[in-house]
Design a protein around this motif. Sequence first.
Motif, PDB file in Angstrom:
ATOM      1  N   GLN A  98      47.225  73.804  34.622  1.00 15.71           N
ATOM      2  CA  GLN A  98      45.480  73.662  34.732  1.00 15.71           C
ATOM      3  C   GLN A  98      45.938  71.973  35.528  1.00 15.71           C
ATOM      4  N   SER A 105      43.801  77.081  29.917  1.00 15.05           N
ATOM      5  CA  SER A 105      42.840  76.039  29.708  1.00 15.05           C
ATOM      6  C   SER A 105      42.303  76.221  28.360  1.00 15.05           C
ATOM      7  N   TYR A 190      35.973  70.063  32.947  1.00  9.61           N
ATOM      8  CA  TYR A 190      36.586  71.055  32.932  1.00  9.61           C
ATOM      9  C   TYR A 190      37.712  71.525  32.095  1.00  9.61           C
ATOM     10  N   THR A 195      34.783  76.354  31.905  1.00  7.53           N
ATOM     11  CA  THR A 195      34.062  76.505  33.120  1.00  7.53           C
ATOM     12  C   THR A 195      32.745  76.072  32.936  1.00  7.53           C
ATOM     13  N   LYS A 196      31.269  76.595  32.366  1.00 13.16           N
ATOM     14  CA  LYS A 196      30.098  76.429  32.749  1.00 13.16           C
ATOM     15  C   LYS A 196      30.245  75.013  32.428  1.00 13.16           C
ATOM     16  N   ILE A 199      30.144  73.366  35.452  1.00 19.13           N
ATOM     17  CA  ILE A 199      29.831  73.819  36.988  1.00 19.13           C
ATOM     18  C   ILE A 199      28.707  73.010  36.915  1.00 19.13           C
ATOM     19  N   LEU A 260      36.306  76.388  42.182  1.00 15.90           N
ATOM     20  CA  LEU A 260      36.939  77.633  41.470  1.00 15.90           C
ATOM     21  C   LEU A 260      38.881  77.490  41.748  1.00 15.90           C
ATOM     22  N   TRP A 263      40.664  74.988  40.065  1.00 15.46           N
ATOM     23  CA  TRP A 263      40.880  75.628  38.733  1.00 15.46           C
ATOM     24  C   TRP A 263      41.738  76.554  38.781  1.00 15.46           C
ATOM     25  N   ILE A 265      40.739  79.875  39.205  1.00 13.64           N
ATOM     26  CA  ILE A 265      40.058  81.246  38.579  1.00 13.64           C
ATOM     27  C   ILE A 265      39.253  81.996  39.563  1.00 13.64           C
ATOM     28  N   ALA A 553      33.177  81.229  29.650  1.00 19.80           N
ATOM     29  CA  ALA A 553      33.623  81.607  30.909  1.00 19.80           C
ATOM     30  C   ALA A 553      32.259  81.924  31.671  1.00 19.80           C
ATOM     31  N   THR A 555      31.681  81.249  36.882  1.00 20.52           N
ATOM     32  CA  THR A 555      32.193  81.607  38.124  1.00 20.52           C
ATOM     33  C   THR A 555      30.649  80.645  39.304  1.00 20.52           C
TER      34      THR A 555
END
Length: 660
Positions: A98, A105, A190, A195-196, A199, A260, A263, A265, A553, A555
Amino acid sequence: MNGHEEDEVVYEIGVVVPKSNVTEGKESRDCVEILEAEFRKVGLIVDRVSGVSDEFIKVAAPLETLGRAAAEMQMRKPTRIGMDLQFEWEEVNAFVKQPDGSLFSWCERFQCYQHLLYRIVNKSDSVIVLNFDGKEFPWEIGQSLLKKLECEGIIKQVFPLHDETKRKKLLRSWALNWWDLTDQPIDEIYSYYGTKVAIYFAFLEKYTRWMFFPAAFGLILQFVDFGSLQLLVLPVFFISIILWAVLFFQFWKRKNYALLARWHINYTIGASQGQKLLGMDCGSVQSPVELMKKMGMDKTQEKQLYQRYEWLGYLMRFRNDAIIILSIICLQLPFELAYAHLYEVIGSDLLKFGLTGIYLFVIQHFTQFGGKISVKLIKYENNENTEYRADSLVYKVFGLYFMQSYIGIFYHALLHRNFTTLRQVLMQRLLISEVLENLLENSLPYLKYSYKKYRTIRNKKKHDKGSKSEKIHVTSRVEKEYLKPAYSASIGDEVEDGLFDDFLELALQFGMIMMFACAFPLAFAFSAVNNIMEIRTDALKLLSMLKRPVPRAATSIGAWINIFQFLIVMSICTNSALLVWLYDEEGKWKVEPGLAGILIMEHVLLLIKFGFSRLVPEEPAWVRAKRVNNATQAQNVCSKQLLRSISGGEKTFYGEDKTE
């Protein structure tokens, strides 16, 4: 827990159990002691802390324990050649780390903790009798111990704990760093929240930064008198903000892809995978695959089952949408129109301001009630996973809030065509709603925490009545975290967390400033200042006032991107109408060059809106090149391995051909 921090124990999960009312000599605490022993058996590090009325079991895990749990879960992680492969602890060096140097993560670590905690089952050949406070209950063969204790009310809650070292570092570099207006440590966010959340703050940062251009343009229009050129300047402003909005979302998509890639992803792996691993329910209706397994259907019946399942899902979604639309028309619309009419007939500005405040307070609770009904309705939809359920909820709840936020403004714009009143309404709505939202967001968590703390101490005093005791204080950090409210949505946390309300607030603000931009250009400046404050207050709320959220999670920003795109289209229509009314003050609707130009401009802007996606590619060139390179490397490795297996060779990938 990070690999390089194994020497320093960082407790990441807390388990809450009530204090026993039975003396220690009777050994009625054995179910909790068994739980502790089982935690240690699976390799967890346990520390038990006594609080005012409850006890807390803090849990940490060495890196090897997490790694073996990830392997058991068949977790897929990105490797050095770009492929997502099933994790193997013995091949740990093949997987990328990471941004903070850790192997897993926060979302992956939490999934491993969930697996380790809930997989503890009764592996003996007989039922084990557990007891707590003199109450006995059976622990069945193959039953999860944690779920059993939760059902019996012995385990009150399992929640993530804050890492004090990282939390204080983020407080200094993020929440309290007012010198950097929009800059945020997105990678650290992050690593700490997942992630959420990262973002969302990356989107808020870019949105606020881009807001400076229309804010400056709006200030010029507000304070510079253009005289007779005003009717020419407004269309220029209108075209500028539409182009600004379209370009912003195209560049945001590029930013999203870049994050992404940074990271590691995979964009094609939806949020449903991570949410499924978190133990989240993916719907109340059984999928065709489950039905086929239960009923033993053959392939001839498979097609019919899938078709029936598909159309049943469409019908249920149509039914739920119809219920929401009818409730808006029959219940919400009359209330909105009554408010708009009262606002028009009241003469006192003070009374209008008070009426707006009362209206926003009442309608907020009404809309939250509608949102909770929407949560109940979508449980009966055939959504494939939690991600689709969340998107369905977003569309339904935004429909309620769209009506609540804009119908009164449409009333003033469409029927009365009074720009002075319209500007006044917009100013009051923006000021009251944004001030009220920030006040409630930051005061309610503290008030809830203070009340729960007071109630805990009061209950302890009642329990110890008659005994001499010193003044009671909540001293342990884990108990303070337990008393803090969770980061949950106002409509419930079954599908969404607190980010739902934060995104909803941004979407409503965006609609307000875009759809009526020609009537009140200064709104962009108000929103820019509010968003700068929002970045710091949201950070402070997450770090100091709330429990650490359960990682989810993601994206992208999900269905909200479609909401914003819809609002851009609406703003093209509404601002064109506003400009027409400015040119056509007498209401004769004559087709003059000015009016014809506005109508042509509307159609051109709509074409530009849908054509800019081709002009600005969503995926940056370096991300696309990296993806293609990884795919080529993966194909070469797979080809070599396949050829070796065909030829009977004994060489392995790591033995002969190490990449990077």
